[in-house]
Design a protein around this motif. Structure first.
Motif, PDB file in Angstrom:
ATOM      1  N   LEU A 106       9.119  40.829  41.282  1.00 32.39           N
ATOM      2  CA  LEU A 106       8.500  39.115  42.065  1.00 32.39           C
ATOM      3  C   LEU A 106       7.187  39.571  42.705  1.00 32.39           C
ATOM      4  CD1 LEU A 106      12.347  37.747  43.780  1.00 32.39           C
ATOM      5  CD2 LEU A 106      11.346  36.807  42.519  1.00 32.39           C
ATOM      6  N   ALA A 107       7.317  40.876  43.518  1.00 34.90           N
ATOM      7  CA  ALA A 107       5.915  41.444  43.839  1.00 34.90           C
ATOM      8  C   ALA A 107       4.635  41.251  42.581  1.00 34.90           C
ATOM      9  CB  ALA A 107       6.404  42.447  43.953  1.00 34.90           C
ATOM     10  N   ASP A 108       5.097  41.828  42.050  1.00 34.36           N
ATOM     11  CA  ASP A 108       3.903  41.546  40.548  1.00 34.36           C
ATOM     12  C   ASP A 108       3.833  40.017  40.770  1.00 34.36           C
ATOM     13  OD1 ASP A 108       4.552  44.685  40.130  1.00 34.36           O
ATOM     14  OD2 ASP A 108       5.678  44.938  38.437  1.00 34.36           O
ATOM     15  N   GLU A 109       4.375  39.580  39.816  1.00 38.51           N
ATOM     16  CA  GLU A 109       4.309  38.126  40.444  1.00 38.51           C
ATOM     17  C   GLU A 109       3.599  37.086  41.860  1.00 38.51           C
ATOM     18  OE1 GLU A 109       4.088  35.984  37.270  1.00 38.51           O
ATOM     19  OE2 GLU A 109       4.721  37.435  36.217  1.00 38.51           O
ATOM     20  N   LYS A 110       3.356  38.315  42.406  1.00 40.33           N
ATOM     21  CA  LYS A 110       3.083  37.911  43.484  1.00 40.33           C
ATOM     22  C   LYS A 110       3.424  36.756  44.453  1.00 40.33           C
ATOM     23  CE  LYS A 110      -1.340  39.214  42.448  1.00 40.33           C
ATOM     24  NZ  LYS A 110      -1.672  40.075  42.861  1.00 40.33           N
ATOM     25  N   ILE A 111       4.733  37.488  44.765  1.00 41.16           N
ATOM     26  CA  ILE A 111       5.406  36.976  45.154  1.00 41.16           C
ATOM     27  C   ILE A 111       5.933  38.125  46.586  1.00 41.16           C
ATOM     28  CG2 ILE A 111       7.590  36.060  46.157  1.00 41.16           C
ATOM     29  CD1 ILE A 111       6.178  34.311  44.215  1.00 41.16           C
ATOM     30  N   ARG A 112       5.295  37.484  47.777  1.00 39.27           N
ATOM     31  CA  ARG A 112       5.818  38.503  48.943  1.00 39.27           C
ATOM     32  C   ARG A 112       6.986  38.462  48.836  1.00 39.27           C
ATOM     33  NH1 ARG A 112       1.580  35.192  50.386  1.00 39.27           N
ATOM     34  NH2 ARG A 112       2.885  33.839  51.388  1.00 39.27           N
ATOM     35  N   VAL A 113       7.902  39.708  49.496  1.00 40.32           N
ATOM     36  CA  VAL A 113       9.163  40.404  48.938  1.00 40.32           C
ATOM     37  C   VAL A 113       9.213  41.444  50.555  1.00 40.32           C
ATOM     38  CG1 VAL A 113      10.712  41.942  47.843  1.00 40.32           C
ATOM     39  CG2 VAL A 113       9.218  40.343  46.913  1.00 40.32           C
ATOM     40  N   PHE A 114      10.103  41.560  51.029  1.00 37.20           N
ATOM     41  CA  PHE A 114      10.858  42.300  51.939  1.00 37.20           C
ATOM     42  C   PHE A 114      11.582  42.873  51.245  1.00 37.20           C
ATOM     43  CE2 PHE A 114      13.000  44.467  55.604  1.00 37.20           C
ATOM     44  CZ  PHE A 114      12.251  44.543  56.272  1.00 37.20           C
ATOM     45  N   PHE A 115      11.618  44.028  51.262  1.00 36.39           N
ATOM     46  CA  PHE A 115      13.285  44.937  50.073  1.00 36.39           C
ATOM     47  C   PHE A 115      13.795  46.073  50.937  1.00 36.39           C
ATOM     48  CE2 PHE A 115      14.212  48.180  47.063  1.00 36.39           C
ATOM     49  CZ  PHE A 115      15.341  47.092  46.615  1.00 36.39           C
ATOM     50  N   ASP A 116      15.124  46.296  51.098  1.00 38.48           N
ATOM     51  CA  ASP A 116      15.910  46.665  52.214  1.00 38.48           C
ATOM     52  C   ASP A 116      17.011  47.005  51.188  1.00 38.48           C
ATOM     53  OD1 ASP A 116      16.294  48.775  54.690  1.00 38.48           O
ATOM     54  OD2 ASP A 116      18.254  47.369  54.765  1.00 38.48           O
ATOM     55  N   CYS A 117      17.296  48.684  51.183  1.00 37.84           N
ATOM     56  CA  CYS A 117      18.526  49.132  50.756  1.00 37.84           C
ATOM     57  C   CYS A 117      19.416  49.861  51.625  1.00 37.84           C
ATOM     58  CB  CYS A 117      18.280  49.838  49.564  1.00 37.84           C
ATOM     59  SG  CYS A 117      19.346  50.985  49.019  1.00 37.84           S
ATOM     60  N   ALA A 118      20.530  49.513  51.995  1.00 41.01           N
ATOM     61  CA  ALA A 118      21.514  49.867  53.123  1.00 41.01           C
ATOM     62  C   ALA A 118      22.138  50.982  52.772  1.00 41.01           C
ATOM     63  CB  ALA A 118      23.089  49.187  53.523  1.00 41.01           C
ATOM     64  N   ASP A 119      22.248  52.868  53.520  1.00 39.52           N
ATOM     65  CA  ASP A 119      22.574  53.366  52.671  1.00 39.52           C
ATOM     66  C   ASP A 119      21.004  54.443  52.560  1.00 39.52           C
ATOM     67  OD1 ASP A 119      24.476  53.747  54.293  1.00 39.52           O
ATOM     68  OD2 ASP A 119      26.587  53.447  52.792  1.00 39.52           O
TER      69      ASP A 119
END
Length: 286
Positions: free
Chosen positions: A35-48
């Motif tokens: 998604l980010a490569d397609e210029k969609i702004r992303v907040f990505f988080d991974c629990a643990d």
């Protein structure tokens, strides 16, 4: 383990929030980067995950996102922190969709909680939904920055390339000032509209001036070394967290006609009386 190649977006523009559990990291990471490569702004988080965001950053990401995406799996739903983030998004009536590759019973009451939430069986289907849905057009654009920390070779190459271009074109000052302005508090805060929640801890005390005339329901200013509150006096805020700012003069908060509730830390009990006498609700954090 491969890291998200971008810095999670935290600016004022619309973005997609994606959260997974460590067990589902690789698949979720591919979706976030696609998604980010397609210029969609992303907040990505991974629990643990060791590099996961702080709880207040996750909360801010959820509250300010255009769409919240959660990757459901047996391991993820056994994680209390992960379940809490879903419940928080639902409780705040955020737009939520989920990735769920199996149809096994989820447990922990999540089957009922997510009964009316749209489910996608694979990342391709969710990707197509986001890319082709006009509702998320506002999430498309600039602002997602490549994470070059720890990669000295790439950083050096980029610096050399940038210097060569700047020297060749003679535009160093113009470009540098432009970039600096776009990253400044004046620009970032000036583009923020009315908001239910704003984490202000990445800014300075003097930057509060840029929030004038904006309606912020909850302003988070914990542990910022604030020492004055005159800039807060005229802000349109309902609630503020100033815990950890032991040297702050709360007189400006007392005079704010819009402010209803103030959160203090245990070491700020001396300021609590002044606020209470001014008619403010005082909450003491743990």
């Amino acid at each position: 383990m491969k890291h998200f190649k971008y810095i999670s977006y935290g600016g004022p523009e619309d973005f997609i929030f994606i959260r997974c559990h460590l067990n589902d990291y690789n698949k979720s990471l591919k979706l976030a980067e696609r998604l980010a490569d397609e210029k969609i702004r992303v907040f990505f988080d991974c629990a643990d995950f060791k590099d996961e965001h702080r709880p207040d950053e996750v909360a801010g990401g959820i509250l300010n996102a255009k769409l919240c995406v959660f990757y459901l799996s047996k391991q993820a739903l056994e994680d209390l922190d992960f379940r809490n983030s879903i419940n928080f998004a639902l409780g705040k009536r955020m737009k939520v969709v989920c990735l769920r590759e199996d149809e096994k019973e989820m447990g922990h009451g999540m089957d009922m909680q997510l009964a009316n939430i749209r489910m996608f069986k694979d990342t391709d289907a969710l990707y197509d939904h986001i890319i082709n849905n006009d509702e998320y057009y506002s999430c498309r654009g600039e602002g997602q920055i490549l994470d070059q920390r720890g990669d000295k070779g790439k950083v050096l190459a980029l610096i050399m390339s940038a210097l060569a271009i700047i020297l060749a074109l003679g535009l160093f000052i113009i470009i540098n000032n432009r970039i600096r302005y776009y990253r400044s508090a004046e620009y970032l805060l000036g583009r923020i509209g009315d908001s239910e929640y704003l984490d202000f801890t990445s800014f300075r005390q003097d930057d509060l001036v840029y929030l004038k005339d904006k309606k912020i329901s909850f302003l988070y200013c914990a542990d910022m070394d604030l020492n004055a509150s005159d800039l807060i006096q005229e802000l349109k805020i309902d609630k503020i967290d100033i815990s950890g700012n032991v040297d702050i003069d709360v007189s400006g908060l007392c005079k704010n006609p819009n402010l209803k509730e103030v959160i203090l830390s245990q070491d700020m009990l001396s300021q609590a009386r002044q606020l209470s006498e001014a008619g403010k609700i005082v909450e003491i954090s743990r």
